[in-house]
Design a protein around this motif. Structure first.
Motif, PDB file in Angstrom:
ATOM      1  N   CYS B  82      61.593  88.681  31.582  1.00 55.98           N
ATOM      2  CA  CYS B  82      61.072  89.884  32.226  1.00 55.98           C
ATOM      3  C   CYS B  82      62.192  90.926  32.213  1.00 55.98           C
ATOM      4  CB  CYS B  82      60.660  89.584  33.661  1.00 55.98           C
ATOM      5  SG  CYS B  82      60.416  91.067  34.665  1.00 55.98           S
ATOM      6  N   CYS B  85      63.528  92.244  35.891  1.00 57.46           N
ATOM      7  CA  CYS B  85      64.509  91.521  36.714  1.00 57.46           C
ATOM      8  C   CYS B  85      65.413  90.623  35.892  1.00 57.46           C
ATOM      9  CB  CYS B  85      63.785  90.692  37.773  1.00 57.46           C
ATOM     10  SG  CYS B  85      62.769  89.378  37.070  1.00 57.46           S
ATOM     11  N   CYS B 106      55.226  88.958  37.125  1.00 60.80           N
ATOM     12  CA  CYS B 106      56.474  88.200  37.068  1.00 60.80           C
ATOM     13  C   CYS B 106      56.591  87.361  38.338  1.00 60.80           C
ATOM     14  CB  CYS B 106      57.663  89.145  36.949  1.00 60.80           C
ATOM     15  SG  CYS B 106      59.239  88.292  37.064  1.00 60.80           S
ATOM     16  N   CYS B 109      60.031  88.823  40.268  1.00 58.49           N
ATOM     17  CA  CYS B 109      60.095  90.144  40.908  1.00 58.49           C
ATOM     18  C   CYS B 109      58.714  90.712  41.245  1.00 58.49           C
ATOM     19  CB  CYS B 109      60.876  91.135  40.020  1.00 58.49           C
ATOM     20  SG  CYS B 109      60.040  91.574  38.485  1.00 58.49           S
TER      21      CYS B 109
HETATM   22 ZN   LIG Z   1      60.639  90.132  36.807  1.00 53.43          ZN
END
Ligand SMILES: [Zn+2]
Lengths: 150, 117
Positions: B82, B85, B106, B109
């Motif tokens: 991702c 993050c 995600c 995050c």
């Molecule tokens: Zn993330």
């Protein structure tokens, strides 16, 4: 970042065939290496940007630009339309020369506005339009970018 | 054909970032110095409304909640990471919209994930 570093044989088209504003945008987008869905989203975003005010800055130049999630780095393209077409430019005159600039929402290097500024500056060089009309091959265009004073 | 909800969200986020840019006095001044006309800024609001009307309400609500937390509620996924993050293997939490689109979030995050390949 200098303009000459951004352009090459694959993102320049000296013979745009489009007959209207939308078709020019699509032809320019096609110079970028994006998948069909991304192209479609980018087209919509560029149209939205044009709706806020034309990016036709006059003297035959237009600089369609936007930020979009569909790219992960700064992308540019250049197209020339020999006859010129209506791009709703500020001076009401047809546009012949198109610089497309697309950047992701956030770039670490933050090239978007500086590159946009450099392109706008390039378009203001005296007689640059006449020179761009004369060139026949892409390397001549690249040479022209190389010659500009910083 | 119905527009994919994920693509609508991406479009919405692009519009929101354009709106934000147009609210930045310095950026707008820069644009004007470059020679661009910006005479119809209110049209961004119209476009944002058009897009939000096509969004699944549950999804839109979730987008707004994530937007309270992060500037950019959406993040690209590349090689299983991702890019919001930078935690790997982010998928897990999903939402199926009324249009049968599957939207992934995600796990770390909470951002909405999309792929650019
Ligand atoms: Zn993330």
């Amino acid at each position: 970042m200098e303009l000459k570093e951004l352009f090459n044989n694959t993102n320049v088209n000296l013979n745009l065939k489009a007959t209207d504003k939308d078709a020019v945008l699509l032809e320019l987008i096609n110079l970028l290496k994006l998948d069909e869905k991304a192209k479609d989203m980018l087209f919509k975003m560029l149209k939205k940007r044009e709706n806020l005010g034309s990016t036709g800055i006059g003297k035959g130049f237009a600089i369609p630009h936007c930020r979009s999630l569909v790219v992960d780095k700064l992308n540019v393209a250049f197209g020339r339309h020999c006859e010129g077409l209506d791009f709703k430019s500020i001076d009401g005159k047809p546009a012949n020369f198109f610089f497309l600039i697309v950047a992701p929402p956030i770039e670490i290097s933050n090239y978007y506005l500086p590159v946009l500024g450099k392109v706008a500056q390039f378009c203001k060089i005296q007689d640059i339009g006449a020179k761009l009309k004369e060139i026949k091959e892409i390397p001549e265009f690249l040479k022209l970018l190389e010659d500009i004073p910083n | 054909m119905k527009e994919s909800q994920l693509r609508l969200l991406m479009f919405l986020q692009d519009l929101l970032s354009l709106k934000k840019e147009m609210q930045d006095f310095q950026v707008v001044e820069q644009y004007e110095q470059m020679g661009f006309a910006l005479d119809k800024k209110e049209r961004i609001e119209e476009s944002i409304r058009e897009v939000t009307e096509q969004l699944d309400p549950v999804l839109y609500h979730r987008f707004l909640r994530i937007a309270e937390k992060y500037d950019r509620p959406m993040a690209p996924v590349k090689n299983g990471v991702c890019y919001g993050c930078f935690v790997s293997a982010p998928t897990g939490s999903k939402l199926v919209t009324e249009h049968q689109d599957v939207i992934e979030f995600c796990n770390h995050c909470g951002r909405i994930l999309y792929r650019i390949d």
